[in-house]
Design a protein around this motif. Structure first.
Motif, mmCIF file in Angstrom:
data_model
loop_
_atom_site.group_PDB
_atom_site.id
_atom_site.type_symbol
_atom_site.label_atom_id
_atom_site.label_comp_id
_atom_site.label_asym_id
_atom_site.label_seq_id
_atom_site.Cartn_x
_atom_site.Cartn_y
_atom_site.Cartn_z
ATOM 1 N N GLU A 3 0.834 -1.386 0.150
ATOM 2 C CA GLU A 3 -0.041 -0.403 -0.256
ATOM 3 C C GLU A 3 0.952 0.978 0.223
ATOM 4 O O GLU A 3 0.947 2.394 -0.466
ATOM 5 C CB GLU A 3 -1.156 0.252 1.203
ATOM 6 N N SER A 4 2.196 1.013 0.672
ATOM 7 C CA SER A 4 2.913 2.244 0.625
ATOM 8 C C SER A 4 3.462 2.741 -0.726
ATOM 9 O O SER A 4 3.364 3.825 -1.006
ATOM 10 C CB SER A 4 3.417 2.609 1.981
ATOM 11 N N ALA A 5 3.571 1.515 -1.668
ATOM 12 C CA ALA A 5 4.255 2.143 -2.929
ATOM 13 C C ALA A 5 3.001 2.388 -3.449
ATOM 14 O O ALA A 5 3.553 3.359 -4.472
ATOM 15 C CB ALA A 5 4.751 0.199 -3.760
ATOM 16 N N LYS A 6 2.008 2.318 -3.670
ATOM 17 C CA LYS A 6 1.175 2.345 -4.532
ATOM 18 C C LYS A 6 0.937 4.226 -3.978
ATOM 19 O O LYS A 6 0.643 4.524 -5.059
ATOM 20 C CB LYS A 6 -0.474 1.922 -3.880
ATOM 21 N N ILE A 7 0.605 4.193 -2.641
ATOM 22 C CA ILE A 7 0.752 5.802 -2.507
ATOM 23 C C ILE A 7 1.785 6.230 -3.134
ATOM 24 O O ILE A 7 1.164 8.079 -3.490
ATOM 25 C CB ILE A 7 0.273 6.071 -0.870
ATOM 26 N N GLN A 8 3.024 6.167 -2.658
ATOM 27 C CA GLN A 8 4.365 6.447 -2.850
ATOM 28 C C GLN A 8 4.412 7.242 -5.087
ATOM 29 O O GLN A 8 4.215 8.204 -4.965
ATOM 30 C CB GLN A 8 5.250 6.352 -2.737
ATOM 31 N N LYS A 9 3.276 6.272 -5.231
ATOM 32 C CA LYS A 9 3.142 6.179 -7.192
ATOM 33 C C LYS A 9 2.871 7.342 -6.960
ATOM 34 O O LYS A 9 2.696 7.843 -7.787
ATOM 35 C CB LYS A 9 3.184 5.440 -7.327
ATOM 36 N N ARG A 48 -1.701 8.690 4.760
ATOM 37 C CA ARG A 48 -2.035 7.657 5.008
ATOM 38 C C ARG A 48 -1.236 6.925 4.240
ATOM 39 O O ARG A 48 -0.575 6.116 4.299
ATOM 40 C CB ARG A 48 -2.727 7.803 3.593
ATOM 41 N N TYR A 49 0.658 7.591 3.933
ATOM 42 C CA TYR A 49 1.391 6.770 3.355
ATOM 43 C C TYR A 49 2.471 6.729 4.904
ATOM 44 O O TYR A 49 3.048 5.017 5.565
ATOM 45 C CB TYR A 49 2.677 8.017 2.697
ATOM 46 N N GLN A 50 2.129 7.638 5.907
ATOM 47 C CA GLN A 50 3.255 7.393 7.545
ATOM 48 C C GLN A 50 2.287 6.120 8.207
ATOM 49 O O GLN A 50 3.189 5.503 8.197
ATOM 50 C CB GLN A 50 2.347 8.571 8.562
ATOM 51 N N ALA A 51 0.679 5.762 8.110
ATOM 52 C CA ALA A 51 0.190 4.775 8.150
ATOM 53 C C ALA A 51 0.631 4.056 7.956
ATOM 54 O O ALA A 51 0.374 2.769 8.898
ATOM 55 C CB ALA A 51 -1.391 5.123 8.242
ATOM 56 N N ALA A 52 0.827 3.999 6.690
ATOM 57 C CA ALA A 52 1.386 2.413 5.958
ATOM 58 C C ALA A 52 2.576 2.338 6.351
ATOM 59 O O ALA A 52 2.408 0.764 6.346
ATOM 60 C CB ALA A 52 1.227 2.768 4.188
ATOM 61 N N ILE A 53 3.336 3.236 6.532
ATOM 62 C CA ILE A 53 4.549 2.503 6.705
ATOM 63 C C ILE A 53 5.159 1.904 8.081
ATOM 64 O O ILE A 53 5.802 1.011 8.148
ATOM 65 C CB ILE A 53 5.586 3.744 6.895
ATOM 66 N N THR A 54 4.140 2.707 8.971
ATOM 67 C CA THR A 54 4.001 1.729 9.733
ATOM 68 C C THR A 54 3.602 1.174 10.185
ATOM 69 O O THR A 54 4.085 0.106 11.304
ATOM 70 C CB THR A 54 3.484 2.935 11.451
ATOM 71 N N ALA A 55 2.261 0.074 9.736
ATOM 72 C CA ALA A 55 1.612 -1.329 10.266
ATOM 73 C C ALA A 55 2.670 -2.088 8.676
ATOM 74 O O ALA A 55 2.897 -2.798 9.353
ATOM 75 C CB ALA A 55 0.334 -0.812 8.612
#
Length: 417
Positions: A3-9, A48-55
């Motif tokens: 999910e973090s990669a999707k958000i980053q893209k 959202r990106y910060q939350a995804a990285i944490t998870a």
């Protein structure tokens, strides 16, 4: 995709669109709305990106721990299948290794150099349910061999930490600073000045080699019943006895490591002279010193090592005639554990026979003693000594060293009569 990669893209796409719109000096109403919408989406995506990285970080840690556990369990499964018989036959007849034994030997040889056959320490453990190999003829029903008697491991009972080193030396830095806190005496006044943070290094070096020799007659090699298990237990017991003795009574000379009790003064370990009959009160006083030094939270976290003669004397002294409670009963009930050994402690001596005792505690989960071993057991064949009789003589070499962590975690009692 994570999910973090999707958000980053998506964030990269938004930045590209914002760059194009920002370059327009006279944006239309639609472009202005797009600017606001993209900017708002970008801000939301950052959260959202910060939350995804944490998870995902927690998932990565779990996955990493699973991989580490899996690797250790796979190695343990291989070692469980290691056959001492193959090592002996390889040295005696030149027979090639096969199966799990071949994999273990190959892995150990890649990790370090050995003159003979490398044997993992875990392979020397006694295994339940061992039987004679089905591929080896055994026409006579031979009963299991009767092993020699060896003392149980005392180093482990006293909280020693076993450390295996692949190569080179290691050291443990231990904090020795006495940092103090102080109140400001006045409003705006200074608090206690800075204290220097100091450490002492506890080195472990591959300077001490323990050798074990075994002689196998030709008959013993052909007489298959129980020989592999007996060899393993004999080697393990012999090493255990000598290592336990060295951990506590090593002289620090003639190739021996510096033992915790024998070289207590060199380590800086406190020693208390009892010079009286062994009693619960003598041990209680030493435990109190542990607690005053913040090394132990209570008597239950302290281990004691005593001679069997001390147990005999204390168990003969009745503290409460009505209940039959002895001095030793009081000691065993209060302390975390009491270990008796005639191997790790010297025999009582003097006009009034007296011996020593050792107290230890794991302060903050840190072991009081480090016992380091290097690599695996190196098993070497002597091709000449028993060649005339067709026998097999083996030498097992073990490299080890001993050190301590904090001196406050250990205390020696002397003069226990």
């Amino acid at each position: 995709m994570l999910e973090s990669a999707k958000i980053q893209k998506r964030q990269s796409e938004i930045r590209s669109n914002l760059a194009e719109l920002a370059a327009n000096e006279a944006p239309s109403e639609d472009e202005q709305r797009s600017l606001k919408d993209l900017n708002r989406e970008y801000q939301v995506n950052e959260s959202r990106y910060q939350a995804a990285i944490t998870a995902e970080d927690a998932e990565r840690r779990d996955a990493g721990a699973d991989l580490e556990t899996r690797e250790a369990s796979e190695w343990g499964a291989l070692v469980d299948k290691f056959e001492m018989r193959q090592a002996a036959l390889h040295l005696d007849e030149g027979r090639q290794f096969d199966g799990a034994t071949a994999e273990v030997v190959q892995e150990l040889r890649q990790a370090g150099g050995y003159r003979g056959v490398p044997i993992p320490y875990a392979a020397l453990e006694t295994r339940a349910g061992e039987t004679t190999s089905a591929t080896v003829p055994d026409p006579i029903a031979t009963k299991p061999l009767i092993d020699r008697l060896f003392p149980q491991s005392v180093a482990g009972a006293m909280g020693a930490q076993m450390v295996n080193v692949s190569a080179g030396g290691i050291e443990y830095p231990v904090s020795t600073s006495q940092v103090t806190a102080g109140w400001a005496s006045t409003e705006g006044g200074d608090v206690a000045g800075p204290s220097e943070f100091t450490t002492v290094d506890r080195p472990l070096a591959p300077d001490h080699t323990l050798g074990i020799q075994m002689r196998l007659t030709r008959k013993a090699m052909k007489q298959s019943a129980g020989i592999e298990a007996a060899i393993r237990r004999d080697m393990q017991g012999a090493m255990q006895a000598k290592i336990d003795e060295a951990v506590f009574q090593g002289s620090g000379s003639n190739g021996q490591p510096a033992g915790v009790i024998a070289k207590a003064a060199d380590y800086g370990i406190d020693s208390t002279a009892v010079d009286a009959a062994a009693s619960y009160a003598a041990f209680r006083k030493a435990v109190t010193e542990f607690m005053l030094n913040n090394a132990a939270s209570g008597p239950g976290s302290v281990r004691a090592l005593i001679r069997p003669e001390v147990w005999d004397a204390m168990d003969d002294v009745i503290f409460d005639a009505g209940s039959g409670v002895t001095e030793y009963d009081r000691l065993a009930a209060k302390l975390g554990s009491v270990t008796q050994s005639h191997n790790a402690l010297k025999a009582p001596s003097g006009s009034t026979p007296a011996s020593k005792a050792l107290l230890s505690t794991n302060a903050g989960g840190q072991s009081p003693i480090f016992v380091a071993t290097w690599g695996a057991v190196d098993l070497i064949r002597d091709v000449y000594s028993d060649a005339a009789s067709g026998g097999l003589r083996l030498t097992a070499l073990v490299t080890m060293d001993v050190s301590i962590s904090r001196t406050e975690q250990l205390r020696v009692l002397t003069g226990l009569q």
